[in-house]
Design a protein around this motif. Structure first.
Motif, PDB file in Angstrom:
ATOM      1  N   UNK A 285       7.394  -1.910  -7.052  1.00 25.98           N
ATOM      2  CA  UNK A 285       6.034  -1.879  -7.629  1.00 25.98           C
ATOM      3  C   UNK A 285       4.999  -1.244  -6.773  1.00 25.98           C
ATOM      4  N   UNK A 286       5.239  -0.950  -5.435  1.00 24.95           N
ATOM      5  CA  UNK A 286       4.555  -0.417  -4.895  1.00 24.95           C
ATOM      6  C   UNK A 286       4.467   1.128  -5.106  1.00 24.95           C
ATOM      7  N   UNK A 290       1.382   3.651  -6.650  1.00 28.32           N
ATOM      8  CA  UNK A 290       0.849   4.852  -5.672  1.00 28.32           C
ATOM      9  C   UNK A 290       0.758   6.053  -6.898  1.00 28.32           C
ATOM     10  N   UNK A 291       1.512   6.021  -7.948  1.00 23.22           N
ATOM     11  CA  UNK A 291       1.348   7.338  -8.847  1.00 23.22           C
ATOM     12  C   UNK A 291       0.775   7.018 -10.203  1.00 23.22           C
ATOM     13  N   UNK A 301      -3.469   0.685  -0.352  1.00 24.04           N
ATOM     14  CA  UNK A 301      -2.770   0.453   1.079  1.00 24.04           C
ATOM     15  C   UNK A 301      -1.367   0.822   1.001  1.00 24.04           C
ATOM     16  N   UNK A 302      -1.447   1.959   1.760  1.00 24.19           N
ATOM     17  CA  UNK A 302      -0.005   2.651   1.927  1.00 24.19           C
ATOM     18  C   UNK A 302       1.102   1.909   2.428  1.00 24.19           C
ATOM     19  N   UNK A 306       3.986   5.243   5.548  1.00 25.28           N
ATOM     20  CA  UNK A 306       3.669   6.506   4.516  1.00 25.28           C
ATOM     21  C   UNK A 306       2.249   7.319   5.092  1.00 25.28           C
ATOM     22  N   UNK A 307       1.994   8.388   4.738  1.00 23.87           N
ATOM     23  CA  UNK A 307       0.679   9.102   4.923  1.00 23.87           C
ATOM     24  C   UNK A 307       0.190   9.740   3.590  1.00 23.87           C
ATOM     25  N   UNK A 308      -0.882   9.596   3.360  1.00 21.78           N
ATOM     26  CA  UNK A 308      -1.474  10.349   2.307  1.00 21.78           C
ATOM     27  C   UNK A 308      -2.151  11.478   2.749  1.00 21.78           C
ATOM     28  N   UNK A 309      -2.143  12.699   1.764  1.00 19.70           N
ATOM     29  CA  UNK A 309      -2.871  13.984   1.883  1.00 19.70           C
ATOM     30  C   UNK A 309      -3.826  14.199   0.486  1.00 19.70           C
ATOM     31  N   UNK A 310      -4.972  14.238   0.621  1.00 17.32           N
ATOM     32  CA  UNK A 310      -5.758  14.484  -0.488  1.00 17.32           C
ATOM     33  C   UNK A 310      -6.070  16.273  -0.788  1.00 17.32           C
TER      34      UNK A 310
END
Length: 494
Positions: A285-286, A290-291, A301-302, A306-310
């Motif tokens: 579900x997580x 995210x997608x 909330x990651x 995990x990290x996020x790149x915009x």
């Protein structure tokens, strides 16, 4: 060393090739490719299509105005010639009928051999073909209509530019499908690829058919005395426009690609035990969240580790617009059109700059109008008049007076300005001082002074009968009463 700098040959100018002008050899080798590329751009380039529409609209518009001017023989010592008004009206009516009317039974037009197009529609098609392919052809054919004649439009590639001959049995030569008399080099015949027995059907492998020049109307812009065929009017700028179209496509693709990938998620290396496994059923579900599509202002909330790149889109970049404007101005120069109207870009222009550019462009259209009248319209009318006088539909007009009845004039369209009042004042002043005549001013406006006088003569009694007062075409502001301010006040009154 003394000499012309333009003839200097050094390391920097070594790539500047020798050119032989618009010779038959170069046209034979390069016209097919130029014509094909110009046609492709006319299909797929918005700017090329815009250029063709501007050409058809400004060269032809709603059609060339025609006026018959048959005059009687000179009389007296002064040699004065009088207009045969009855014959002029009669000829003008039948030319109008031939050019615009349709057969009441078949609903086919008389002017066009296919029966689909009026004179103005044929002229607009020829104008587009002229600009796109560099030339246009028409065949003069006999027809079973009241005037015994019709005109057939033929594609330029029906005349083979590859056919050349140094000497024929009659002593003439052939250059790019055009037979020329020798040594004066006047066109005497044209060769067309045809179906057997049908000289107007274009084929790719048909036999060549020789058609005398008096049956062929061939219009093109001659840039060189030895030039036998026309080349596309866009040839000097079409490569730059094509490259710009491809650049535009690449920039648009890059912008679309970046717009579809706004963010990505990644797990740093070396922290395998501290990173949540998004492939497991517990975290499915997580991963789906995210997608999933995001709403404005939404945050997430990651999972652990995990990290996020915009991604910030870099396309279209800020340099695209000035670059395209610069390139399109070069193309507009090659096309000979005013940039702002052609590219639909009115930023950074003033009324005076647009007016100056428009005047230059309209001068070019007027020259092309004159060329089309000389090469096409006069030929059409003269051929029609010969056929017309040979038939009973011409009434009492004697065929032996062909030269008298063939006197005529064609007039191309003219344009009004954004502020026509100033131009009208200037025209009124020119007439008052004798610098221009009423006929010249009316012609500049696209009208005919004699027709206007005739129309006013019919309108005057009708207006007076209704008690609306006399018509004064020369009325000034003082004669009509008040100034601009009072007229504005009167206009807003209920």
């Amino acid at each position: 060393m003394r000499g012309f700098a333009a003839a200097e040959v050094d390391r920097l100018l070594a790539g500047w090739k020798w050119d032989g002008g618009y010779s038959a050899q170069e046209i034979t080798a390069q016209l097919p490719l130029m014509r094909s590329r110009s046609r492709e751009m006319a299909k797929n380039s918005a700017h090329s299509k815009r250029f063709l529409k501007l050409g058809a609209t400004n060269i032809v518009g709603e059609g060339f105005a025609f006026k018959s001017t048959p005059h009687d023989e000179p009389r007296g010592k002064s040699g004065e010639r009088t207009l045969d008004d009855a014959a002029a009206r009669f000829i003008q009516y039948h030319w109008w009928r031939f050019c615009t009317a349709r057969d009441p039974l078949t609903l086919r037009t008389y002017f066009d051999a296919t029966g689909r197009k009026t004179e103005a529609e044929v002229d607009r098609l020829n104008a587009k073909t002229w600009l796109r392919d560099g030339e246009y052809f028409m065949l003069i054919e006999p027809a079973a209509n009241p005037y015994g004649i019709t005109f057939r439009v033929v594609r330029p590639d029906a005349c083979p530019e590859w056919y050349n001959a140094d000497r024929l049995e009659n002593g003439n030569i052939v250059r790019c499908g055009v037979e020329l008399s020798f040594p004066d080099l006047a066109p005497v015949a044209y060769y067309f690829r045809t179906e057997p027995d049908y000289a107007y059907v274009v084929t790719s492998r048909g036999p060549l058919t020789r058609i005398p020049a008096h049956r062929v109307i061939h219009g093109f812009t001659q840039e060189d005395e030895d030039q036998p065929r026309g080349v596309p009017e866009t040839h000097a700028a079409i490569i730059k426009l094509k490259m710009l179209e491809e650049y535009d496509k690449a920039e648009l693709t890059a912008a679309r690609d970046e717009a579809c990938s706004l963010r990505s998620y990644y797990a740093p290396k070396g922290d395998g035990e501290e990173i949540a496994d998004l492939t497991s059923e517990d975290n499915s579900d997580v991963a789906a969240a995210l997608i999933a599509e995001k709403e404005p202002g939404q945050s997430e909330v990651l999972p652990i580790g995990w990290k996020q790149e915009v991604h910030t889109p870099q396309h279209p970049n800020r340099e695209v617009t000035p670059f395209k404007v610069s390139m399109l101005k070069d193309v507009a120069t090659g096309f000979g059109v005013e940039y702002s109207a052609w590219a639909n870009d009115w930023s950074g222009v003033s009324f005076s700059s647009v007016r100056s550019g428009t005047i230059c462009e309209r001068d070019m259209w007027m020259v092309m109008q004159a060329d089309m009248i000389s090469q096409s319209k006069v030929r059409q009318f003269m051929a029609w008049m010969r056929s017309f006088l040979s038939l009973s539909i011409s009434g009492d007009l004697p065929p032996e007076k062909f030269n008298k009845f063939a006197e005529h004039m064609f007039r191309g369209r003219r344009w009004m300005w954004v502020q026509p009042v100033d131009d009208m004042k200037a025209a009124e002043m020119a007439v008052a001082h004798g610098w221009k005549t009423n006929e010249q001013v009316t012609s500049d406006l696209g009208g005919d002074f004699d027709d206007n006088c005739e129309t006013l003569g019919r309108e005057q009694p009708a207006v007076e009968k209704l008690g609306l007062g006399p018509i004064n075409p020369n009325a000034t502001k003082e004669e009509t009463g008040g100034n601009d301010e009072t007229q504005k006040q009167e206009a807003v009154k209920p």
